[in-house]
Design a protein around this motif. Structure first.
Motif, PDB file in Angstrom:
ATOM      1  N   THR A  28       0.795  -1.369   0.051  1.00  0.00           N
ATOM      2  CA  THR A  28       0.002   0.028   0.044  1.00  0.00           C
ATOM      3  C   THR A  28       0.998   1.062  -0.156  1.00  0.00           C
ATOM      4  O   THR A  28       1.240   1.780  -1.070  1.00  0.00           O
ATOM      5  N   VAL A  29       1.318   1.621   1.325  1.00  0.00           N
ATOM      6  CA  VAL A  29       1.867   2.758   1.272  1.00  0.00           C
ATOM      7  C   VAL A  29       3.219   2.873   0.276  1.00  0.00           C
ATOM      8  O   VAL A  29       3.576   3.967  -0.220  1.00  0.00           O
ATOM      9  N   PHE A  30       4.059   1.877   0.478  1.00  0.00           N
ATOM     10  CA  PHE A  30       5.415   1.795   0.121  1.00  0.00           C
ATOM     11  C   PHE A  30       5.256   1.673  -1.484  1.00  0.00           C
ATOM     12  O   PHE A  30       6.370   1.716  -2.038  1.00  0.00           O
ATOM     13  N   ALA A  31       4.071   1.010  -1.979  1.00  0.00           N
ATOM     14  CA  ALA A  31       3.998   0.978  -3.683  1.00  0.00           C
ATOM     15  C   ALA A  31       3.537   2.179  -4.150  1.00  0.00           C
ATOM     16  O   ALA A  31       3.660   2.505  -5.112  1.00  0.00           O
ATOM     17  N   ASP A  32       2.801   3.103  -3.117  1.00  0.00           N
ATOM     18  CA  ASP A  32       2.506   4.183  -3.760  1.00  0.00           C
ATOM     19  C   ASP A  32       3.458   5.632  -3.546  1.00  0.00           C
ATOM     20  O   ASP A  32       3.546   6.261  -4.577  1.00  0.00           O
ATOM     21  N   LEU A  33       4.229   5.647  -2.472  1.00  0.00           N
ATOM     22  CA  LEU A  33       5.090   6.566  -2.331  1.00  0.00           C
ATOM     23  C   LEU A  33       6.462   6.045  -3.352  1.00  0.00           C
ATOM     24  O   LEU A  33       7.204   5.223  -2.541  1.00  0.00           O
ATOM     25  N   ARG A  34       6.900   6.496  -3.944  1.00  0.00           N
ATOM     26  CA  ARG A  34       8.042   6.067  -4.973  1.00  0.00           C
ATOM     27  C   ARG A  34       9.020   7.182  -5.058  1.00  0.00           C
ATOM     28  O   ARG A  34       8.752   8.000  -6.026  1.00  0.00           O
ATOM     29  N   PRO A  35       9.610   7.527  -4.454  1.00  0.00           N
ATOM     30  CA  PRO A  35      10.870   8.516  -4.277  1.00  0.00           C
ATOM     31  C   PRO A  35      11.806   8.096  -5.817  1.00  0.00           C
ATOM     32  O   PRO A  35      12.078   7.107  -5.811  1.00  0.00           O
ATOM     33  N   PHE A  36      11.475   9.149  -6.606  1.00  0.00           N
ATOM     34  CA  PHE A  36      12.184   9.017  -7.769  1.00  0.00           C
ATOM     35  C   PHE A  36      11.649   7.844  -8.619  1.00  0.00           C
ATOM     36  O   PHE A  36      12.500   7.064  -9.631  1.00  0.00           O
ATOM     37  N   GLY A  37      10.688   7.457  -8.422  1.00  0.00           N
ATOM     38  CA  GLY A  37       9.691   6.309  -9.309  1.00  0.00           C
ATOM     39  C   GLY A  37      10.197   4.940  -8.808  1.00  0.00           C
ATOM     40  O   GLY A  37       9.938   3.847  -9.405  1.00  0.00           O
ATOM     41  N   ILE A  38      10.926   4.848  -7.552  1.00  0.00           N
ATOM     42  CA  ILE A  38      11.373   3.730  -7.231  1.00  0.00           C
ATOM     43  C   ILE A  38      10.593   3.318  -5.739  1.00  0.00           C
ATOM     44  O   ILE A  38      10.407   3.868  -4.839  1.00  0.00           O
ATOM     45  N   ALA A  39      10.010   2.010  -5.831  1.00  0.00           N
ATOM     46  CA  ALA A  39       9.435   1.548  -4.467  1.00  0.00           C
ATOM     47  C   ALA A  39      10.379   0.975  -3.448  1.00  0.00           C
ATOM     48  O   ALA A  39      11.233   0.395  -3.797  1.00  0.00           O
ATOM     49  N   ALA A  40      10.081   1.721  -2.246  1.00  0.00           N
ATOM     50  CA  ALA A  40      11.083   1.314  -1.174  1.00  0.00           C
ATOM     51  C   ALA A  40      10.933  -0.211  -0.784  1.00  0.00           C
ATOM     52  O   ALA A  40       9.468  -0.439  -1.111  1.00  0.00           O
ATOM     53  N   GLN A  41      11.742  -0.940  -0.197  1.00  0.00           N
ATOM     54  CA  GLN A  41      11.434  -2.378  -0.035  1.00  0.00           C
ATOM     55  C   GLN A  41      11.544  -2.718   1.563  1.00  0.00           C
ATOM     56  O   GLN A  41      12.710  -2.971   1.919  1.00  0.00           O
ATOM     57  N   VAL A  42      10.497  -2.505   2.079  1.00  0.00           N
ATOM     58  CA  VAL A  42      10.502  -3.018   3.553  1.00  0.00           C
ATOM     59  C   VAL A  42      10.414  -4.345   3.975  1.00  0.00           C
ATOM     60  O   VAL A  42      10.883  -4.669   4.705  1.00  0.00           O
ATOM     61  N   VAL A  43      10.005  -5.146   2.967  1.00  0.00           N
ATOM     62  CA  VAL A  43       9.963  -6.654   3.385  1.00  0.00           C
ATOM     63  C   VAL A  43      11.568  -7.021   3.136  1.00  0.00           C
ATOM     64  O   VAL A  43      11.968  -7.679   4.270  1.00  0.00           O
ATOM     65  N   LEU A  44      12.188  -6.555   2.148  1.00  0.00           N
ATOM     66  CA  LEU A  44      13.658  -6.822   2.249  1.00  0.00           C
ATOM     67  C   LEU A  44      14.497  -6.263   3.453  1.00  0.00           C
ATOM     68  O   LEU A  44      15.193  -6.924   4.067  1.00  0.00           O
ATOM     69  N   LEU A  45      13.939  -5.002   3.730  1.00  0.00           N
ATOM     70  CA  LEU A  45      14.496  -4.381   5.031  1.00  0.00           C
ATOM     71  C   LEU A  45      14.286  -5.299   6.271  1.00  0.00           C
ATOM     72  O   LEU A  45      15.350  -5.376   7.015  1.00  0.00           O
ATOM     73  N   PHE A  46      13.159  -5.748   6.374  1.00  0.00           N
ATOM     74  CA  PHE A  46      12.990  -6.726   7.537  1.00  0.00           C
ATOM     75  C   PHE A  46      13.766  -7.864   7.601  1.00  0.00           C
ATOM     76  O   PHE A  46      14.177  -8.459   8.666  1.00  0.00           O
ATOM     77  N   VAL A  47      13.895  -8.511   6.455  1.00  0.00           N
ATOM     78  CA  VAL A  47      14.879  -9.862   6.270  1.00  0.00           C
ATOM     79  C   VAL A  47      16.186  -9.342   6.669  1.00  0.00           C
ATOM     80  O   VAL A  47      16.837 -10.122   7.520  1.00  0.00           O
ATOM     81  N   VAL A  48      16.686  -8.252   6.180  1.00  0.00           N
ATOM     82  CA  VAL A  48      18.050  -7.979   6.437  1.00  0.00           C
ATOM     83  C   VAL A  48      18.275  -7.613   7.735  1.00  0.00           C
ATOM     84  O   VAL A  48      19.311  -8.020   8.322  1.00  0.00           O
ATOM     85  N   CYS A  49      17.213  -7.008   8.504  1.00  0.00           N
ATOM     86  CA  CYS A  49      17.399  -6.424   9.713  1.00  0.00           C
ATOM     87  C   CYS A  49      17.417  -7.824  10.809  1.00  0.00           C
ATOM     88  O   CYS A  49      18.277  -7.816  11.779  1.00  0.00           O
ATOM     89  N   ALA A  50      16.576  -8.866  10.172  1.00  0.00           N
ATOM     90  CA  ALA A  50      16.668 -10.092  11.078  1.00  0.00           C
ATOM     91  C   ALA A  50      18.035 -10.909  10.927  1.00  0.00           C
ATOM     92  O   ALA A  50      18.317 -11.249  11.956  1.00  0.00           O
ATOM     93  N   GLY A  51      18.521 -10.724   9.673  1.00  0.00           N
ATOM     94  CA  GLY A  51      19.937 -11.456   9.681  1.00  0.00           C
ATOM     95  C   GLY A  51      20.887 -10.653  10.368  1.00  0.00           C
ATOM     96  O   GLY A  51      21.652 -11.507  10.923  1.00  0.00           O
ATOM     97  N   VAL A  52      20.884  -9.287  10.377  1.00  0.00           N
ATOM     98  CA  VAL A  52      22.132  -8.774  11.090  1.00  0.00           C
ATOM     99  C   VAL A  52      21.846  -8.823  12.566  1.00  0.00           C
ATOM    100  O   VAL A  52      22.883  -8.763  13.067  1.00  0.00           O
ATOM    101  N   SER A  53      20.727  -9.126  12.932  1.00  0.00           N
ATOM    102  CA  SER A  53      20.401  -9.243  14.555  1.00  0.00           C
ATOM    103  C   SER A  53      20.508 -10.651  14.782  1.00  0.00           C
ATOM    104  O   SER A  53      21.046 -10.917  16.019  1.00  0.00           O
ATOM    105  N   PHE A  54      20.157 -11.813  13.953  1.00  0.00           N
ATOM    106  CA  PHE A  54      20.272 -12.965  14.499  1.00  0.00           C
ATOM    107  C   PHE A  54      21.037 -13.949  13.772  1.00  0.00           C
ATOM    108  O   PHE A  54      21.066 -15.188  14.235  1.00  0.00           O
ATOM    109  N   GLY A  55      21.800 -13.627  12.839  1.00  0.00           N
ATOM    110  CA  GLY A  55      22.561 -14.633  12.259  1.00  0.00           C
ATOM    111  C   GLY A  55      22.239 -15.201  10.996  1.00  0.00           C
ATOM    112  O   GLY A  55      21.111 -14.926  10.441  1.00  0.00           O
ATOM    113  N   VAL A  56      23.148 -16.195  10.487  1.00  0.00           N
ATOM    114  CA  VAL A  56      22.975 -16.469   9.123  1.00  0.00           C
ATOM    115  C   VAL A  56      21.351 -17.509   8.979  1.00  0.00           C
ATOM    116  O   VAL A  56      20.595 -17.141   8.470  1.00  0.00           O
ATOM    117  N   SER A  57      21.214 -18.536  10.023  1.00  0.00           N
ATOM    118  CA  SER A  57      20.371 -19.380   9.967  1.00  0.00           C
ATOM    119  C   SER A  57      18.991 -18.699   9.979  1.00  0.00           C
ATOM    120  O   SER A  57      17.974 -18.964   9.404  1.00  0.00           O
TER     121      SER A  57
END
Lengths: 172, 356
Positions: A28-57
């Protein structure tokens, strides 16, 4: 009965519920707000944050689950995003592997670097199943915007991912 | 601890294998995967709707800040364009009406005979690697996968997924989009043959007429000549006798000088690059393709779109060696960055229709 409550109260159930919310924000909101025509990727961000906090597995499992859920709302073949985000989560987890106690700025640098890699993994995965045409110069713009937005949002999402995936003793 | 790690490793392998199996099944158009997607859509839709309502103020604030100046500029530009096009629209509408009447008289299909469903865009693609939008009409309104989607300007894409009350539209710019099209190559010049009524057997020599401005030749006719230079329309000459001199002029363009159509396939190349048309025949009859030549859907029993929906015009011709034929870059008539209300043509080719 106790086992059922344990499953419901587990961090993985919490993860699925939180991912539903993150996914709804993404579509919804991140598909609509597109700075420079690009959609921000919060699902990706959540996964990355989980990885950097809890490790590889944990990063890999979170990535595979989040990617699978993301695939259901995309038009690309189901499973493609799952593999790409699973790989992204595992890559993010390497930070903990090399630096067991990273500082806050190391986490931010890792979020930026792995977000960029995550945005490369997805079109690569697409091209592997014949959906080519996305590996073009526009990818640089996508990476730049996604990295900047993810750095801005990372502090908040790091807290949410830690809360979601933290082990709680004696839930009942 | 070792047990936990072993379990987790097993989970990762299981999930990865599941993903690979799902990819394989989805690429084979498995009904199981479609069912799963539909089920997830049903569960996720209420959550998404709540999120849409809750986050709408954030979106509005953002657009208010980021797009205000653009909207002001666009508004001024649009006002200017409306003023320019008002006159042309009336003339074009009359031409379209005439054309539809002629097609109907000859029993040929027209777009006017195809039912449509009006839909509103409710969401963009959440990914940066697919060019899709979501609309608020679905299978309940008769929409099926493959149906063409238009806005006021022309074709914008096709339906790729349908749910009960919403659908996903793949835009023309998506690299997975392909559709057969016609290139309408306008003739270079118009020649007219003037036939005198006094002696119908006598035919005057062919007189070339400049397509942009034409001056009536007093020696041949005493007439007023008007030409059209709208790209895509065959320039025609309307000759009106100014005085009844006994010689009336009618314009008969030669068949070889009518607009020539050649088919090809339009393919998307992502949002930052213009779509291209390939597989154009390099025939002499078709001649040189010039920038500005219109591109319309080809139609046919296997095409997902009916014929003659405007898509765009040629912006660049990339010549290739040998008999490969040129590649055409297409400037779309529809502005895909600003879509709001759309029309879905409830059209299915004969080969797709299921017999009762």
């Amino acid at each position: 009965m106790n086992r059922l409550i344990l499953i419901i109260a587990s961090r993985w159930s919490r993860l699925v519920l939180v991912l539903f919310l993150v996914l709804s924000l993404q579509t919804t909101v991140f598909a609509d707000l597109r700075p420079f025509g690009i959609a921000a990727q919060v699902v990706l961000l959540f996964v990355v944050c989980a990885g950097v906090s809890f490790g590889v597995s944990v990063g890999a499992v979170v990535g595979l689950i989040a990617g699978l859920m993301y695939d259901f709302v995309l038009t690309t073949p189901i499973g493609l995003g799952s593999l790409a985000l699973g790989l992204t989560g595992a890559t993010a987890g390497l930070l903990i592997y090399f630096y067991p106690n990273p500082t806050w700025w190391m986490r931010l640098v890792a979020v930026a670097a792995v977000s960029a890699l995550g945005e490369i993994y997805f079109p690569l995965a697409q091209s592997m199943v014949g959906l080519d045409g996305w590996l073009q110069f526009r990818l640089l713009k996508v990476i730049a915007v996604v990295v900047v937005v993810n750095i801005v949002l990372a502090p908040g999402v790091l807290i949410i991912s830690r809360w979601t995936l933290s082990e709680r003793k004696n839930p009942i | 601890m070792a047990n936990v790690l072993s379990n987790r490793r097993r989970t990762i392998i299981l999930l990865a294998l599941t993903s690979i199996i799902l990819i394989t099944l989805d690429l084979q158009n498995s009904s199981v995967v479609s069912g799963l997607r539909s089920l997830f859509g049903t569960v996720f839709h209420p959550i998404e709707s709540v999120a849409r309502v809750v986050t709408r103020p954030i979106g509005n604030t953002w657009h208010g800040i980021a797009d205000y100046n653009n909207v002001i500029d666009e508004n001024a530009l649009l006002k200017q364009r409306i003023a320019q096009q008002e006159g042309a629209t009336i003339a074009a509408a009359a031409s379209v009406r005439l054309s539809q009447e002629l097609l109907a008289l000859n029993g040929l299909p027209t777009l006017a005979g195809i039912n449509t469903v009006t839909a509103q865009v409710i969401g963009d693609s959440p990914s940066n690697f697919s060019q899709t939008i979501e609309i608020n009409q679905g299978s309940k309104s008769g929409i099926r996968v493959g149906m063409p989607v238009l806005n006021a300007a022309g074709l914008i894409g096709k339906i790729t997924k349908t749910f009960a009350d919403r659908s996903v539209v793949m835009l023309i710019t998506d690299p997975d989009f392909a559709l057969s099209v016609k290139v309408v190559n306008s003739p270079q010049k118009v020649t007219t043959t003037t036939i005198a009524r006094v002696n119908p057997a006598t035919t005057s020599p062919v007189i070339p007429v400049d397509p942009i401005t034409s001056v009536p030749d007093a020696a041949t006719t005493t007439s007023t000549t008007t030409t059209t230079t709208i790209a895509g329309f065959t320039p025609s000459v309307t000759t009106l006798p100014s005085t009844p001199t006994g010689v009336s002029s009618i314009t008969i363009p030669f068949a070889s000088e009518l607009a020539v159509r050649e088919t090809g396939v339009i393919e998307g190349r992502g949002p930052s690059r213009q779509p291209t048309v390939r597989f154009i025949d390099n025939s002499l009859r078709f001649g040189e393709i010039e920038a500005g030549a219109p591109i319309v859907t080809a139609g046919g029993s296997r095409s997902l779109a009916p014929p003659d929906i405007l898509i765009g015009k040629v912006s660049r011709v990339i010549e290739r060696l040998g008999s490969a034929g040129p590649v055409l870059e297409i400037e779309l008539v529809a502005d895909l960055s600003n879509l709001s209300f759309l029309r879905v043509l409830l059209y299915q080719p004969i080969t797709e229709k299921t017999t009762p």
